[in-house]
Write an enzyme that holds these catalytic residues in place. Structure first.
Site, mmCIF file in Angstrom:
data_model
loop_
_atom_site.group_PDB
_atom_site.id
_atom_site.type_symbol
_atom_site.label_atom_id
_atom_site.label_comp_id
_atom_site.label_asym_id
_atom_site.label_seq_id
_atom_site.Cartn_x
_atom_site.Cartn_y
_atom_site.Cartn_z
ATOM 1 N N ARG A 167 -6.827 -7.442 -9.854
ATOM 2 C CA ARG A 167 -7.527 -8.701 -10.172
ATOM 3 C C ARG A 167 -8.990 -8.383 -10.389
ATOM 4 O O ARG A 167 -9.411 -7.242 -10.262
ATOM 5 C CB ARG A 167 -7.398 -9.648 -8.984
ATOM 6 N N GLU B 153 -2.571 7.314 7.937
ATOM 7 C CA GLU B 153 -3.441 8.121 7.083
ATOM 8 C C GLU B 153 -4.374 8.953 7.923
ATOM 9 O O GLU B 153 -4.753 8.547 9.018
ATOM 10 C CB GLU B 153 -4.321 7.202 6.210
ATOM 11 N N LYS C 37 0.830 -1.205 0.000
ATOM 12 C CA LYS C 37 0.000 0.000 0.000
ATOM 13 C C LYS C 37 0.868 1.260 0.000
ATOM 14 O O LYS C 37 0.499 2.275 -0.595
ATOM 15 C CB LYS C 37 -0.925 0.021 1.216
#
Ligand code: ADP
Length: 662
Positions: free
Chosen positions: A292, A200, A116
């Site tokens: 995906r 975050e 990430k």
């Protein structure tokens, strides 16, 4: 196009991929673990390869075994589905090295989005907006804490290797930071073997809006619009829809273009999803990319009218994207719910067991079911607890939601706990219908987590009527099989009202009903001091479907008997009622007191009068509720005389024989 592909997955997604492969004339190879020896995905494949063992790390995650299976069967390409090896760059690389095609992006693109923090760094460079935060390599406690202060509390700690909501912690203030950091690191280490964290800004009312992108190797890239996946529990999606309600055309196009830009920045190919958080003020931030096919892809398929697995196969075999951006448009609205084996009303505890009953609603006409299991299958602790995805498409959001609620009402599962009732409450609720969406929807609407207790009593009344109704034609009573008026379904009744006493156990508590049948399937149902006037209409009894009217309230319900339990599915709720055990355990009924526990018929005496019997010896067979039940001697003793002849009907509580305890 390929002539044969291997699907390195199981369950609904393996079945889903095979469906498209078959339609395109592509042969399929399935792999299966011990636990999946009779699974649908195995039965639907053209060829199968057994992977001994059960745990994913012994089976679906073992690259060598999957590659060997592809080689042995001559498959040219591998579809990884989602989960398992689908986002493993090493696997994509090894598939390529083996001379096969990986149906997905290049290994380099998976690697770029695998972490990430690395993904955020890449996206920052590509000019995609990010949630304010820290995604640096320096993982010193003090550096992370300083970053949190700079960003401003509340902050969210996230495992960079994370997925499935694991390794995440919301930190409300500075004082809580160190403890939360330690906990998030522990969870990340045990789940992913990597404690690296990013920090975050924690948005307090964001929506999860993700964009479906597709790229080919000829330089084309498109977005197939967005999905709103804000309704989550434990940061995991349970309701998804497309398009995102209330998004302006301008914002839709901007988010779509950002997503294509993000995919292009990493040389993407195939299907991918860029996940954004959309803030109340219309700002959106890149969260992560899933490299995906997503679980929720069917809602996109419905609104664009395309088959995304077909697109994947075409793109992987070197073809161009089937459509360009200007050829794509949104048609109507689609909503998906994920039916999971879990106790949604009790902290979402996972539930495992056998699907003793699994009956799907009517499909087609905008209702789709994707599943990898059927009635009789087990949901094991080895794999994903998702049982099925139910998806509805309508011209409007309202129409899709109404269709989905109806379909959920007709989806009957018993044998394990599911979140079906919760999903029904959500899609029927006013806040959902008003599209008051954000990722804390279920926290803000905790009332939706409460069980529909008010439907248990009418469910029991309906069950009582169905049982009483089923008891009317007693063939052996007349011995005329078929020609007797008892066997005619025309509502003929012998003169005079018929009294049917019934006992049902609701969570272990006995509920006694007395039904007076006044003919024409009209009943007076007495429970305690209350008597209801009711009516039953068999609509499709073989499907368990009945119409009812109770004190003027009308509706439809599904009633199924599984073993000694009656399952009533009423307006999205599921009530299980047990038929009392046909045992004389000497506790409730008084020791040695051979009373009929239910209204029924004595089928046979199993011993002669005067016989001495040991404890547990079957003495009488009673038929009730269409099943035979043996009545056992509660103690050793002597059967003195039978008081009810073979073939006779008895009321609940009738003394059947005289017994002398030894
Ligand atoms: P995972 O990969 O574990 O699924 P994600 O990064 O995709 O984790 O985030 C999962 C969910 O967590 C999001 O859909 C959202 O509900 C919530 N979430 C993630 N980041 C934030 C944030 N910065 N602020 C608020 N909620 C967030």
């Amino acid at each position: 196009m390929f002539s044969k592909i291997l699907i390195a997955n199981r369950g609904e997604i393996a079945c889903r991929v095979m469906r498209t492969a078959k339609r395109l004339g592509v042969k399929t190879v399935a792999v299966y673990s011990d636990a999946d020896a009779s699974a649908l995905h195995r039965l639907e494949a053209d060829e199968v390869v057994h992977l001994p063992g059960n745990l994913p790390r012994e089976t679906y995650l073992v690259m060598e075994k999957i590659l060997a299976a592809a080689k042995a069967t001559g498959a040219e390409a591998i579809h990884p589905g989602y989960g398992f090896l689908s986002e493993n760059a090493l696997f994509a690389e090894r598939v390529k090295e083996a001379g096969l095609t990986f149906i997905g992006p290049p290994a380099s693109a998976i690697a770029a989005m695998g972490s990430k923090s690395a993904a955020k760094a890449r996206m920052e460079k590509a000019g995609v907006p990010l949630v304010p935060g820290y995604h640096g390599d320096d993982q010193n406690d003090a550096v992370l804490a300083a970053a949190a202060v700079r960003i401003g509390f509340p902050v969210l700690l996230k495992a960079t290797a994370g997925g499935g909501g694991k390794g995440m912690r919301v930190v409300p203030n500075e004082a809580a930071f160190q403890d939360a950091l330690a906990a998030a690191r522990r969870e990340a280490t045990s789940s992913f073997g990597d404690a690296t964290m990013l920090v975050e800004k924690y948005l307090t009312r964001p929506r999860h809006v993700e964009v479906q992108v597709f790229c080919d190797r000829h330089g084309n890239g498109v977005y197939l619009f967005e999905r709103d996946c804000s309704i989550q529990r434990r940061h995991q999606k349970i309701v998804e829809e497309a398009p995102a309600p209330g998004l302006s055309q301008e914002l839709r196009a901007r988010m779509g273009e950002s997503a294509v830009q993000a995919a292009r920045a990493i040389g993407y190919e195939g299907a991918g999803t860029i996940e954004f958080l959309l803030d109340e003020d219309g700002s959106y931030y890149f969260m992560e990319m899933n490299t995906r096919l997503q679980v929720e892809h069917p809602v996109t398929e419905f609104i664009v009218g395309e088959d995304l697995v077909e697109w994947q196969l075409r793109v992987a075999s070197g073809e161009r994207l089937p459509k360009l951006q200007q050829e794509l448009a949104i048609h109507g609205h689609a909503i998906e719910v994920r039916l999971c084996a879990e106790d949604a009303e009790n902290g979402y505890l996972p539930s495992t067991g056998t699907l003793k009953l699994m009956r799907a609603p009517a499909l087609g006409d905008g209702v789709r079911l994707d599943t990898g299991v059927r009635e009789g299958d087990a949901v094991t602790p080895f794999y994903d607890p998702m049982i099925a995805k139910l998806i509805a498409h309508g011209a409007t959001r309202e129409e899709a939601a109404t269709k989905l609620a109806r379909a959920l009402e007709a989806f009957r599962i018993a044998g394990l706990k599911t979140n079906a009732a919760l999903l029904h409450r959500v899609v029927s609720s006013a806040p959902f219908r008003e599209a008051d969406l954000d990722t804390r929807f279920l926290e803000r609407h905790a009332e939706l987590l409460k069980v529909d207790e008010h439907l248990r009593f009418p469910a029991a009344q309906i069950a009582a009527m169905v049982l009483a109704h089923d008891q009317v034609p007693v063939r052996s009573f007349t011995g005329e099989g078929g020609r007797s008026p008892w066997d005619q379904a025309d509502g003929w009744e012998p003169a005079g009202p018929r009294l049917v006493p019934l006992m049902l156990e609701d969570k272990g508590e006995a509920k006694r009903f007395t039904l007076v049948h006044a003919g024409q399937r009209r009943y007076a149902i007495t429970f305690g001091k209350h008597t209801a006037q009711a009516h039953l209409t068999p609509i499709a009894p073989e499907e368990g479907l009945y119409g009812y009217a109770i004190d003027g309230l009308e509706g439809q319900a599904y009633v199924h008997r599984v073993d000694d339990t009656i399952h009533v599915f009423l307006r999205g709720s599921h009530t299980a009622l047990d038929l009392p055990a046909m045992r004389f355990d000497g506790k409730e009924k008084g020791a040695g007191d051979f009373k009929a526990p239910l209204h029924g018929r004595v089928v046979a005496h199993l011993v002669k009068a005067g016989a001495e019997v040991a404890e547990g010896t079957p003495v009488v067979v009673l038929e009730a509720m269409k099943m035979e039940h043996q009545i056992l001697a509660p103690h050793a003793g002597t059967v003195k005389t039978f008081l009810v002849a073979e073939g006779a009907l008895v009321e609940e509580g009738t003394l059947l024989l005289e017994f002398i305890k030894a």
